[in-house]
Design an enzyme around this catalytic site. Sequence first.
Site: not given
Length: 598
Positions: A396, A492
Amino acid sequence: MRRPHIRSVAVAVAVATAATGLAGTAFARPAPSTAHKAAEGVRTAARTAPVVNAARAAAVAHADASGVGTGDELRVQDVMFDPEGGRHVRFQRAHSGMPVLGGDLVVHLDRQLAYTGVTTAAGQSVQATASDARITPRQAAAKAADAAEGDAGTAELVVDARDGETALAYQVTVTGSALDGASGTRTVVVDAVTGEVRSNTPDADEFVSPRLRKALRARGETVAPATSAPSTPSLLAGITSGASGYPATARGTGKTLFVGSVPLTTTQTSRGHFQLKDPTRYNTETRDAKGKYTESFGGGTAITGTGNVWGNGSTSNRNSAAADAQYGITKTLDFYKKTFNRSGIANNGKAARAMVHWGRGVGNAFWDPACGCMLYGDGDDMITKPLVVLDVTGHELTHGVVDATAKLEPTYVDRDGNQYGEPGSLNESLADIFGSNVEFFADNAKNPPNYLLGEKLGLRQKFLRRLDHPSLDKLEGTVDYWSKATYDTEVHAGSGVSSHAYYLLAEGSGKKQIGGVSYDSPTYDGGAVKGIGRAKATAVFYRALTRYMVSTTDFHDARVATLNAARDLYGATSTEYRTVDRAWAAVNVKAANTPANR
């Protein structure tokens, strides 16, 4: 998963000097004095001004390549000096005072400041006049609020140059979006002539995507991360204090959920009182949101204590998650500092920040650009513990690094918040690549490094994604190789293309054991790839990200970017350069199959 569109056009110059190798752990220096900062600012301006002036002139002189035209202004985002002699200036374009979405570009110069090339997100010239608007800012805000089902802020005129088009538009930040649940902030772009919503994009970078959550529910599976029992503290609590008194640097211990007992550098605020803030790393700090949904770091509560021991290794102590978060963030900062001489996530010497216990019933972790920090929920009916895992944090925070450099954007977003398109997939891939590198850098016995992402989440398939053979991830349907369908692949799932190329570049194809994990990486054409090592592969991808990628970079562009990076670092006739080309071919990304219309 994502970053916002341009919110501010007043961007300061930052100088990035990148190292090329991997190194060991060390602490960053304490923040310099005000006088030192002022003197350094003068030296920086004197050094960068000639480079910026030359880059601006080159962009205008080479307008056919840069797209810069009449009425355009180039606003500096970054100035980079390569040890080998190259100079690179990253600009954001404005037109008649309006930010240009997709207007980012990087001008490349040699040591003598001669033009060597340009990388552009949108190479076309733009034509737009504010007076052409047919709807008002108030009408645009109302349309944005309706589209995102939230509260609209002020509508600002922009030029939307994405997707090869040029359109006058309004950009609106919408908070409290019902489409995104807890994360709730979206950037909506509304056509200023037709009133059509051109894009409607969530701002927060969620680790668990809506698509993954749906897949987990369909399989009747929950995410139950396996925690580690705290071990004997590896570093006894202590302080380092000078005659000046408090605040002082202190040495403490975090008893974490996932990595056992770890050393933490903290701040002693007075005799016997400590705060979870690291003065040796730009005052990087973790706070407690106490169930609030605040996107303001000031809305969090400072985490303080009297013993300089944080948590007990269990969720029964709310500081256990805070210890994991602080450890993960500081390890990520150390990785970027010691590997690339990057000073903080945005390379501006500022703190990285986190808030734990964010919201209520939030089973996710976020990079939040509005806050400029990590947000960690406590879990829900599906994600049963806080996602304060090391590779989640490294992943992140790398989105924050991408925010500060290439600003890679998805090409479109569906109503559920799932994102699509190759630039967004590349963003996810880079987060996985550097997130796994944070694990290798930390080399924590309780969290052994590997090329798996999310291996501590307790999933039935034993990982979330993996770099060596991405399609073994059945939850997200990650792909191994590029095809024309990749453009319309959820980010993803699409990330596997460049993640696979990176693994092949680093480790090569075929079966091998690395750190007790078995890998068997295939290739599209069945041919072998001999890797150049993780250190060199990581240096190539970081150089490519910071120098040669922009918001629209797709996989074929990324191939060119990494080839340019390998040429800079090792030479155009080097084994490293040839292996970069071979690694991309092994995932079916080649010059010969570059789509004519992207």
